[in-house]
Design a protein around this motif. Sequence first.
Motif, PDB file in Angstrom:
ATOM      1  N   ALA A 187      38.333  15.164 -13.151  1.00  0.00           N
ATOM      2  CA  ALA A 187      38.068  15.787 -11.843  1.00  0.00           C
ATOM      3  C   ALA A 187      39.338  16.119 -11.085  1.00  0.00           C
ATOM      4  O   ALA A 187      39.321  16.962 -10.182  1.00  0.00           O
ATOM      5  N   SER A 203      40.186  19.628  -8.747  1.00  0.00           N
ATOM      6  CA  SER A 203      40.230  19.257  -7.332  1.00  0.00           C
ATOM      7  C   SER A 203      41.532  19.701  -6.690  1.00  0.00           C
ATOM      8  O   SER A 203      41.542  20.236  -5.572  1.00  0.00           O
ATOM      9  N   LEU A 250      32.966  23.711  -0.348  1.00  0.00           N
ATOM     10  CA  LEU A 250      33.182  22.619  -1.296  1.00  0.00           C
ATOM     11  C   LEU A 250      32.093  22.541  -2.364  1.00  0.00           C
ATOM     12  O   LEU A 250      32.384  22.540  -3.570  1.00  0.00           O
ATOM     13  N   VAL A 284      32.881  23.626  -6.314  1.00  0.00           N
ATOM     14  CA  VAL A 284      32.920  22.544  -7.304  1.00  0.00           C
ATOM     15  C   VAL A 284      31.841  22.751  -8.360  1.00  0.00           C
ATOM     16  O   VAL A 284      32.079  22.553  -9.560  1.00  0.00           O
ATOM     17  N   VAL A 296      33.258  23.042 -12.237  1.00  0.00           N
ATOM     18  CA  VAL A 296      33.092  21.795 -12.987  1.00  0.00           C
ATOM     19  C   VAL A 296      31.689  21.769 -13.583  1.00  0.00           C
ATOM     20  O   VAL A 296      30.703  21.923 -12.859  1.00  0.00           O
ATOM     21  N   ARG A 314      31.748  16.327 -11.624  1.00  0.00           N
ATOM     22  CA  ARG A 314      31.505  17.070 -10.388  1.00  0.00           C
ATOM     23  C   ARG A 314      31.402  16.130  -9.185  1.00  0.00           C
ATOM     24  O   ARG A 314      31.963  16.381  -8.122  1.00  0.00           O
ATOM     25  N   ALA A 346      34.834  14.809  -8.276  1.00  0.00           N
ATOM     26  CA  ALA A 346      35.621  15.821  -7.571  1.00  0.00           C
ATOM     27  C   ALA A 346      35.217  15.899  -6.105  1.00  0.00           C
ATOM     28  O   ALA A 346      36.071  16.036  -5.216  1.00  0.00           O
ATOM     29  N   ARG A 347      33.932  15.819  -5.822  1.00  0.00           N
ATOM     30  CA  ARG A 347      33.468  15.856  -4.430  1.00  0.00           C
ATOM     31  C   ARG A 347      33.982  14.652  -3.652  1.00  0.00           C
ATOM     32  O   ARG A 347      34.419  14.782  -2.501  1.00  0.00           O
TER      33      ARG A 347
END
Length: 336
Positions: free
Chosen positions: A28, A32, A92, A96, A100, A106, A109-110
């Motif tokens: 991630a 990111s 966002l 993402v 991803v 995913r 990454a968030r």
Amino acid sequence: LLQSVVNEVDIVFFAYLPCPESSNAQAALLPSLIILWAFGGSLSAIGVGTQTYTGRRFAERLFGGAGAVLSNALTFACLAGIAFTLLGYVCLGPVVDFVVQSPAVRESAREYLKWRLLGITSMGCTFALKAFFDGIGQTHVHLVASIVMNVLNVVLCWLLIFGTPSLGIPKMGIEGAGIAGTVSTYVGLATMLVYAIRRSNRTRYRPFKLKEKLEKALTWAIVRLSIPSAVATVAVMTGFFTGPSSTSLPTIRPSSSRPRSGTASDRSKSTNSMSARSGLGALEPREMSARSVLRGNVMSASVTITSGSAQLSCPAISAVDDSKTGSVSAVSAGSL
């Protein structure tokens, strides 16, 4: 260089997390950071116009004018940073989801970006201050701020990623890395502001007399010089996502078990076509080897094809296996 150390520290610490959390966090991190720099990096381009006008006025010995450049650049970076942060949070989820493929990666990454996006304002203001100090010849200021920022980031990553029960800090994983990075960037900004308000700089350049210094024409002149660099940053960052979002590992079978369909002439044409595309000429491959290593839920594989004196390698194809969904997504790959 010191700015990038913040991201390298995250990679090192993620390696010590248990699987699959470790592989998800590492997978991630790259998308990111690309998303973060698409927003924060474009705003950081304000340093281009700031240094240009600061250096010009410093050379003309218009020290008050150099301070005015900083006043306008900092004001713009602060206001635009807030706007870019809000835009980042709005985009966002969709961004993402687009870049991803693995649900687990995913989500990581968030968790990381929801904190790092808060540092967009500090990134813009830091680059404005860096450009000002570089323009007046005080290039050591950003070096000092970067060292302070990186040392603090290492400490915070250690405390937050793995948790510190003695201090009442729970284990936060990749979310802790996001918090550490954001806090560190603001501390680096504060370090540079301390230099800006030192008596020698405050009396000579008077950068914080906003009522006297703010000029729409000057702000626009700084921004206008910085726009090409900002557009270039966005173009570079989005370029990472223009290709296929994932790749699959090839299935390699020994020659003895490979189906022998078609005529000998057809197979010869197919072999020559493949050889031409791969750079081995029309020679028949004499040797092909493959090696794969499985660690946790991360598999790495490499393929080597040898024909005479020529050798072709496809190194370091890595894939992350999401045990919840049964899907496999590649995080990096060489190309034949």
